[in-house]
Design an enzyme around this catalytic site. Structure first.
Site, PDB file in Angstrom:
ATOM      1  CE  LYS C  73     -23.348 -11.245 -11.425  1.00 53.10           C
ATOM      2  NZ  LYS C  73     -22.472 -11.149 -10.243  1.00 53.10           N
ATOM      3  CB  SER C 148     -23.346  -7.652  -8.853  1.00 57.70           C
ATOM      4  OG  SER C 148     -22.510  -8.794  -8.889  1.00 57.70           O
ATOM      5  CB  SER C 172     -21.635 -10.320  -6.257  1.00 52.00           C
ATOM      6  OG  SER C 172     -21.388  -8.939  -6.297  1.00 52.00           O
TER       7      SER C 172
END
Lengths: 91, 476, 476
Positions: C73, C148, C172
């Protein structure tokens, strides 16, 4: 939420909203805060800080190498003499 | 109208540790900018603080030395505000549960109550350049700092500038003696904020507080307080009202001016720092630290006055600099004649090492120094020889006192017979003076004759012995 | 080959059937051709990394992830590489150090292939709040991939990598895993280091794996876990065993069913899957146990107080001074702060910062922040108590299938989507989301299991069992 209150939050947050944005944010924040206010149903008192579920062993006082100076300031938008630079501040 | 003055102090001191408070960078002064920095110091994304054990111990040590209660659980909080010397835009500090609570420090006849000592991180340094730029150096960021806050709500209060300075000086001595901080003011290792309020004499109600931030040096503290008391008195006497505000002391101009008013007071939004766990402090740990605390100035003073029969003045002067006091104690350990050692140190050593801002190092070993003092006390060397021929010669070198004394041939080693001979010679040379002495019995003349003998022996005789002998010979 | 999981791929590389550099090249091609915007940047040295590892493998190297390309990420730092947390503020930021999790991947021979898109500073549930571009759900490009960690989950299902890392503050990892039909684990708070991961809410954030199957997930967590000297909040003396129960039956397993969750699920798209899962569990030997978590009612308000409060403080360091973008129009320091933050933070981030500062500000702190902390304490206790009568607790991950892009325009509506995921973060518990059939639009639906602190291995036991046997169930 009153405009004055939003402006205070802008100051605390170091943000500057346009007047249009400010109105929208006031509405959004109002909704969210109203939602968050359900928390008042909670009757218990916070018992201090509860994050730690394990006792800590603290770090021994031993020096480890630091970053080289050029690496410290490498991402700085303005730097000189190995320092981060900002416009001169009047104290 | 007469006023009661109430003075509160907030004193910051940088702790003596190897590494910083929340990372492993060196806690050192005077390095090139941004060379003792890591992701934590600069507040890089993803960096996390990790608490230094020694910083906690040092804070507990300060608490124990000042008779504080030590909290079993202490919490670190974030104090949020934007300023370029604060890389993360928050300072890790303590508000609700500091490490030490409720202590006191004796100033004159008063036990001044102290509210707390908490541990926090120092900020970086700003250099305001002439090229329109302010430069930021984060070397100091994260250096462990303790903040002590007096409890001005409780009596007795600090009421005068002199008391405030005495408080600071005593505190400084304790920090230095207990190895908590070096408190070098020129390096900003000890900084004081002062708050002052006035109230009509005897009134229970406190007046409005004015704060002055970051005053460097105790002399400035004294001036700043005196100035502020006078300023407030003048306003009150003119029927004015004191504004709650923070003022800045300008040491050069000797005045202060408004920095922040109450309306601009910052909202620091303190909350527990989620990156740090609560600190658990056991009673055993506190006990262990208690035992490790060295003798503190007040205890030394008691010993010096009660056991060594030194005067208060002498004790105070010895204690003024820790390394001088350490030297004194090292000497007393070898040669238990504190009075004599103290005399020498106060006169001969201190004059050599005193500087404008403090005292330099003592460049003679305790062994050599004791050898000298002891030999003078035992009348084996003349004091003047000891000082001028030996002390001066070996100061700052690796030479031994004994070797130098022997090489320079200044030991008092003339035997009685030989001394008698020398005295007889001198008396013959100064026969006229001797005759005058016999009639007038003037001590000045006697001293002159003793001096002549000492000169002939190059100081190797004992002056009082010489004097007795001259008296004896001239009586015949 | 691209569809292979971590373990399968590693074994093929180990056996010499494929080289790391070949599969890396395949992934790079696929990323370049992909239209879903899952990836912000392919790291320039990916091929080089793979070549290095190939060389080492030839010499007998056997890391747990030897040669396996993994995507991280965009909030996870690797020294010398860009990391922007989906924000314009860090558009040009090059990490000055490597996060512990990335280092652990590298230490086991993984190739760190690319960085995945995400909601700016991990604030969002659709990857619509990335400052760069929206990511589309590879299974239906009119829909979000979740957030996210939407880029990470999308990359896994689209076979742009063998596995990916996400971060989970309020769901997330799990919610995008649910929306994309992959396996996502939010480990126990303190299991995995946060050092070098751009913080959102420090007391809730955890890094975790997003994988194609359960076994891979357990392996990755094994690599990621452990005490970190750079992160105080990592747990000491961790037992790292995630695979020992994989393959075991559900016989005798007690699954907690929260009554209030039953009520909440009614009428949601996820209802039938939730009920089917209950049936499935019972049919396979597990027992359902009713448990009470009364404070679940207040968990969303608590989350939307604690997370923004911490975020407001964590994001204050982005100020245009040290390493972030600086507004070109800023002339003074205050302008640098205000204009940079106004220009480079997106609206969702601004909203949460302001919300955070609201709940922390003087006058509101006790009413919001302290109350939320209290809810957190109660919730944690309730879970601990519930786990005395069950091994795991079942909940849906999300309310249903992935929603349409632009479908949650009202912030509060979007926040309410997190109802099933935030409690694991608030209580610090481990939680896994596994695919469990598809919904009305033929898009994946995820089911979630929660376990006691540090009991991830039970989650992997249940998840792997469900993974293996779910075809038995009609409609799943």
């Amino acid at each position: 939420m009153e405009i004055k209150e939003i402006q205070h939050l802008e100051e605390l947050s170091n943000l500057k909203l346009s007047s249009q944005q400010r109105e929208r944010f006031a509405q959004d924040l109002d909704n969210i805060i109203q939602f968050a206010s359900q928390i008042s149903k909670e009757t218990h008192q916070a018992q201090g800080f509860i994050q730690s579920i394990h006792l800590n062993e603290l770090r021994e006082d031993i020096v480890q190498p630091s970053l080289p100076q050029e690496k410290v300031v490498i991402n700085a938008p303005d730097q000189r003499k190995g320092c981060f630079a900002v416009p001169r501040i009047m104290e | 109208m007469e006023y009661d003055v109430v003075i509160g102090l907030e004193v910051h001191a940088e702790l003596k540790t190897q590494s910083k408070c929340f990372c492993s960078c060196a806690n050192s002064f005077g390095q090139e900018p941004n060379t003792t920095c890591c992701p934590v110091c600069v507040g890089l994304p993803g960096a996390l603080p990790v608490l230094n054990k020694k910083a906690v111990e040092q804070t507990i040590r300060a608490g124990v030395a000042l008779g504080f209660e030590i909290n079993k659980t202490a919490i670190f909080e974030r104090k949020n505000y934007f300023y370029p010397d604060l890389a993360k835009a928050y300072q890790i500090s303590q508000l609700v549960k500091p490490i030490c609570i409720n202590g006191h420090l004796r100033v004159g006849e008063k036990d001044i109550p102290i509210n707390r000592i908490h541990l926090e991180e120092d900020a970086g340094k700003l250099v305001h350049g002439t090229d329109g730029k302010t430069l930021i150096d984060y070397n100091r960021a994260g250096v462990p700092l303790i903040e002590l806050v007096t409890d001005a709500l409780k009596e007795p209060h600090i009421e005068t500038a002199n008391e405030a300075v005495e408080f600071l000086e005593k505190l400084r001595q304790i920090y230095i003696y207990a190895g908590i901080s070096d408190c070098m003011q020129e390096r900003g290792q000890m900084r004081a904020d002062v708050n002052i309020s006035l109230k009509p004499k005897g009134s229970k109600q406190f007046g409005t507080k004015v704060e002055m931030k970051n005053i460097m040096g105790f002399r400035s503290v004294k001036r700043a307080i005196e100035y502020e008391i006078a300023r407030q008195k003048e306003i009150l006497e003119d029927g004015g009202v004191i504004e709650q505000e923070t003022r800045k002391w300008d040491n050069e101009k000797g005045i202060n001016f408004t920095l922040r008013t109450k309306e601009n007071a910052q909202d620091y939004r303190y909350f527990p720092d989620p990156d740090l766990l609560a600190v658990q402090i056991s009673e055993e740990e506190v006990e262990q630290i208690k035992k490790s605390i060295p003798i503190l100035p007040s205890q030394y003073k008691h010993t010096y006055m009660q056991e060594y029969a030194l005067s208060e003045y002498e004790a105070d002067v010895l204690l003024q600099f820790k390394h001088v006091n350490d030297f004194f104690n090292a000497c007393v350990a070898i040669y238990p004649n504190p009075k004599s050692l103290c005399n020498w140190i106060l006169t001969d050593i201190l004059t050599k090492i005193k500087t404008e801002s403090g005292a330099g190092p003592i460049l003679i070993s305790a062994q050599d120094f004791v050898w000298l003092v002891q030999n003078v006390d035992n009348k084996k060397i003349n004091k003047i020889n000891a000082k001028e021929d030996v002390l001066e010669e070996i100061w700052g070198t690796s030479k031994s006192a004994e070797e130098v004394a022997k090489k320079k041939n200044i030991m008092i080693d003339i035997n009685d017979q030989a001394l008698d001979g020398i005295i007889q010679e001198v008396l013959k040379v100064h026969i006229a003076v001797v005759e005058q002495f016999k009639t007038e019995n003037d001590p000045k003349i006697l001293n002159f004759l003793v001096g002549q003998v000492m000169k002939t022996t190059r100081g190797k005789a004992n002056a009082s012995v010489v004097m007795e002998k001259i008296k004896k010979f001239t009586q015949k | 080959m691209r569809e292979l999981g971590v373990i399968e791929l590693r074994e093929k590389i180990k056996a010499g059937e494929i080289r790391s550099v070949d599969i890396t090249q395949e992934y790079i091609q696929a990323i370049k051709q992909s239209k879903t915007n899952a990836i912000i940047e392919i790291f320039a040295d990916a091929i080089e990394q793979a070549q290095e590892i190939d060389k080492k493998i030839q010499q007998g190297y056997t890391g747990k992830l030897a040669g396996v390309p993994i995507i991280i990420k965009d909030n996870i730092l690797v020294e010398g590489k860009h990391a922007s947390a989906g924000s314009l503020f860090l558009k040009d930021y090059i990490a000055q150090y490597t996060s512990t999790v990335a280092q652990k991947l590298l230490d086991e021979g993984a190739v760190i292939l690319a960085r995945a898109n995400m909601d700016e500073f991990a604030m969002g549930s659709g990857t619509e709040h990335s400052a760069y571009f929206k990511t589309y759900n590879p299974l239906d490009t009119t829909r979000v991939p979740g957030g996210s960690s939407g880029g990470s989950a999308a990359a896994v299902i689209e076979n742009l990598c063998a596995a990916a890392l996400g971060t989970d503050t309020g769901g997330s990892i799990r919610q995008p895993s649910s929306y994309c039909g992959v396996v996502g684990m939010k480990p126990t708070y303190g299991r995995v280091s946060r050092y070098g991961v751009v913080a959102f809410a420090s007391s809730l954030d955890q890094v975790g794996p997003i994988t194609k199957n359960v076994q891979d997930n357990a392996l990755l967590l094994e690599v990621l876990s452990g005490t970190d000297i750079h992160d105080e909040t990592t747990a000491r003396n961790q037992v790292i065993d995630f695979s020992s129960r994989i393959g075991k039956s559900l016989q005798g397993l007690k699954v907690g069913i929260v009554q209030s969750v039953d009520a909440m699920v009614q009428g949601l798209d996820v209802e039938s899957h939730y009920e089917k899962m209950k049936e499935f569990l019972q049919q396979h030997g597990a027992t359902l146990v009713d448990v009470q978590i009364p404070h679940l009612q207040l968990v969303l308000p608590a989350y939307y107080i604690i997370a923004p409060a911490e975020a407001a403080s964590n994001l204050a360091r982005f100020d245009g001074v040290k390493y972030t973008s600086r507004s070109q129009s800023a002339q003074t320091l205050n302008e640098i702060y205000t204009l940079s933050r106004t220009e480079f933070f997106g609206d969702e981030v601004k909203r949460r910062i302001m919300l955070g500062n609201y709940v922390l500000s003087s006058g509101y702190f006790d009413a919001y922040y302290n109350k939320a902390r209290s809810v957190q304490a109660q919730l944690r206790e309730e879970y601990i108590k519930a786990f005395q009568s069950c091994d795991v607790i079942l909940m849906p991950t999300a309310k249903g299938e992935a929603y349409k892009i632009g479908g949650k325009a009202n912030p509060l509506d979007a926040y309410k989507e997190d109802i099933f995921t935030v409690s694991a973060n608030i209580a610090g518990l481990p939680a896994i989301s596994i695919p469990f059939g598809v919904g009305n639009h033929k898009l994946p639906i995820g089911m979630q299991f929660l376990a006691p602190h540090f009991e991830e291995k039970t989650l992997y036991q249940v998840a792997s069992y469900v993974e293996k046997h779910k075809e038995d169930i009609h409609g799943v």
